[in-house]
Design an enzyme around this catalytic site. Structure first.
Site, PDB file in Angstrom:
ATOM      1  N   GLY A 235     -19.302 -48.953 -47.346  1.00  0.00           N
ATOM      2  CA  GLY A 235     -20.822 -49.416 -48.692  1.00  0.00           C
ATOM      3  C   GLY A 235     -20.870 -48.229 -48.839  1.00  0.00           C
TER       4      GLY A 235
ATOM      5  N   GLY B 255     -19.645 -41.861 -56.594  1.00  0.00           N
ATOM      6  CA  GLY B 255     -18.512 -40.979 -57.381  1.00  0.00           C
ATOM      7  C   GLY B 255     -17.415 -41.346 -56.959  1.00  0.00           C
TER       8      GLY B 255
ATOM      9  N   ASP C 144     -21.970 -50.714 -58.169  1.00  0.00           N
ATOM     10  CA  ASP C 144     -22.589 -49.590 -59.335  1.00  0.00           C
ATOM     11  C   ASP C 144     -23.038 -50.848 -60.413  1.00  0.00           C
ATOM     12  OD1 ASP C 144     -21.833 -46.549 -60.255  1.00  0.00           O
ATOM     13  OD2 ASP C 144     -22.777 -48.031 -62.077  1.00  0.00           O
TER      14      ASP C 144
ATOM     15  N   ASN D  90     -29.067 -34.927 -54.631  1.00  0.00           N
ATOM     16  CA  ASN D  90     -30.168 -33.857 -54.437  1.00  0.00           C
ATOM     17  C   ASN D  90     -31.625 -34.159 -54.312  1.00  0.00           C
ATOM     18  OD1 ASN D  90     -27.633 -32.129 -54.326  1.00  0.00           O
ATOM     19  ND2 ASN D  90     -27.443 -32.546 -56.181  1.00  0.00           N
TER      20      ASN D  90
ATOM     21  N   SER E  21     -21.390 -30.727 -51.232  1.00  0.00           N
ATOM     22  CA  SER E  21     -21.636 -29.548 -52.457  1.00  0.00           C
ATOM     23  C   SER E  21     -19.743 -29.602 -52.565  1.00  0.00           C
ATOM     24  CB  SER E  21     -21.706 -28.086 -51.907  1.00  0.00           C
ATOM     25  OG  SER E  21     -21.112 -26.894 -53.303  1.00  0.00           O
TER      26      SER E  21
ATOM     27  N   GLY F 239     -18.263 -30.251 -55.920  1.00  0.00           N
ATOM     28  CA  GLY F 239     -18.337 -30.882 -57.452  1.00  0.00           C
ATOM     29  C   GLY F 239     -16.687 -31.436 -58.338  1.00  0.00           C
TER      30      GLY F 239
ATOM     31  N   LYS G  41     -29.077 -28.076 -48.449  1.00  0.00           N
ATOM     32  CA  LYS G  41     -28.189 -27.612 -49.256  1.00  0.00           C
ATOM     33  C   LYS G  41     -29.097 -27.151 -50.821  1.00  0.00           C
ATOM     34  CE  LYS G  41     -25.102 -29.374 -53.030  1.00  0.00           C
ATOM     35  NZ  LYS G  41     -25.979 -29.548 -54.110  1.00  0.00           N
TER      36      LYS G  41
ATOM     37  N   ASN H 231     -28.052 -24.145 -53.314  1.00  0.00           N
ATOM     38  CA  ASN H 231     -28.252 -23.996 -54.629  1.00  0.00           C
ATOM     39  C   ASN H 231     -28.825 -23.239 -54.909  1.00  0.00           C
ATOM     40  OD1 ASN H 231     -26.296 -26.896 -54.306  1.00  0.00           O
ATOM     41  ND2 ASN H 231     -27.461 -27.473 -56.064  1.00  0.00           N
TER      42      ASN H 231
END
Length: 298
Positions: free
Chosen positions: A3, A8, A26, A91, A117, A119, A169, A173
């Site tokens: 699920g 994204g 969503d 994040n 990470s 993008g 993470k 960053n």
């Protein structure tokens, strides 16, 4: 079957391409349709998302850090059953993650925090995944991470207990901030040397091969300069995601100096200011003690 709560589209497409069965939810209908068109099963509510999954369920949450993450995980926790796993791929602050993992653990659920990470390029290049949390849940769900990663044995790993994935993470960053700032300053210095008429895009491409500073960030820098060498269409306004701030705060708590990362964060703050007061005061002080001229506002 996995699920994907508010996840994204690129990650969904990569998992579908890897043969995984996906149920996607969503609150935005268009977002749902975009992944349904790629082959996912649509869920119009969290209840429906849970209904379509067979235990032990795995639900990947991809929402902004903060209250909305608490709300989403809280809602899921009340609907899932013992042995199910919640994956937080956003994040989140690692301290919040440790708290949330303890809360869901009290209900018999497990949680994994996945620093992600990659993008917009993750769909084609794969994602770098830094995973913390329950080791048994990680082992059970490792095929998911293998599919999302750049390769079956590279670019991902279980880095520690709950919170470790988001902590790593966060530091990632912070390092990213420093690397980006170094490139920005170097290219600005070259751009200012007008008498040499340097082609910045050409230089970026030269450095991409064989250079000590070659990197994906440099590849992206070259692409940006190819599109607009003078960057006239872009404002000098740089946001921060919050993780740079958390990194600096953590360095203070641990008394570990990170001057480059801290300075790069401050540079982002400065980029958002029009006629910063501090700079005006500097000019005024020079005028006061030395009679130096100041430029008046129009």
């Amino acid at each position: 079957m996995i699920g994907l709560g508010r996840m994204g589209g690129n990650m969904t497409q990569r998992l579908l391409a890897g043969g995984h069965h996906i149920v996607a939810y969503d609150p935005d209908e268009q977002a749902r349709l975009s992944v349904v068109n790629a082959g996912a099963i649509e869920a119009t509510s969290i209840d429906e998302l849970v209904f379509h999954l067979s235990p032990p369920r795995a639900v990947w949450v991809m929402v902004p850090a903060g209250d909305v993450t608490d709300e989403t995980i809280g809602t899921l926790s009340a609907k899932l059953t013992v042995g199910d796993t919640i994956i937080d791929g956003g994040n989140s602050n690692y301290k919040d993650t440790i708290r949330r993992a303890a809360d869901v653990g009290d209900l018999g659920l497990t949680m994994l925090d996945v620093g992600t990470s990659g993008g917009v390029w993750g769909l084609t290049e794969g994602y770098s995944l830094m995973i913390g949390g329950d080791a048994e849940a990680y082992s059970r769900l490792e095929p998911i991470f293998q599919t999302l990663a750049p390769g079956a044995s590279i670019g991902y790993g279980h880095v520690g207990p709950s919170g470790a994935g988001h902590f790593v993470k966060m530091v990632h960053n912070g390092i990213e901030y420093g690397m980006m700032q170094a490139f920005a300053e170097g290219f600005e210095l070259m751009e200012a040397k007008h008498d040499l008429e340097l082609d910045l895009a050409q230089i970026a491409h030269i450095w991409r091969y064989g250079s000590v500073v070659r990197s994906w960030l440099l590849d992206l820098t070259a692409a940006a300069l190819d599109e607009d060498g003078s960057l006239e269409g872009i404002q000098a306004y740089v946001e921060d995601s919050g993780e740079g701030r958390w990194t600096v705060e953590e360095s203070i708590d641990l008394a570990v100096p990170i001057p480059v990362i801290a300075a790069s964060l401050q540079a982002r703050f400065r980029s958002r200011q029009d006629s910063p007061f501090g700079a005006k005061l500097l000019a005024a002080m020079r005028n006061q003690f030395g009679g130096h001229s100041v430029r008046k506002s129009e």
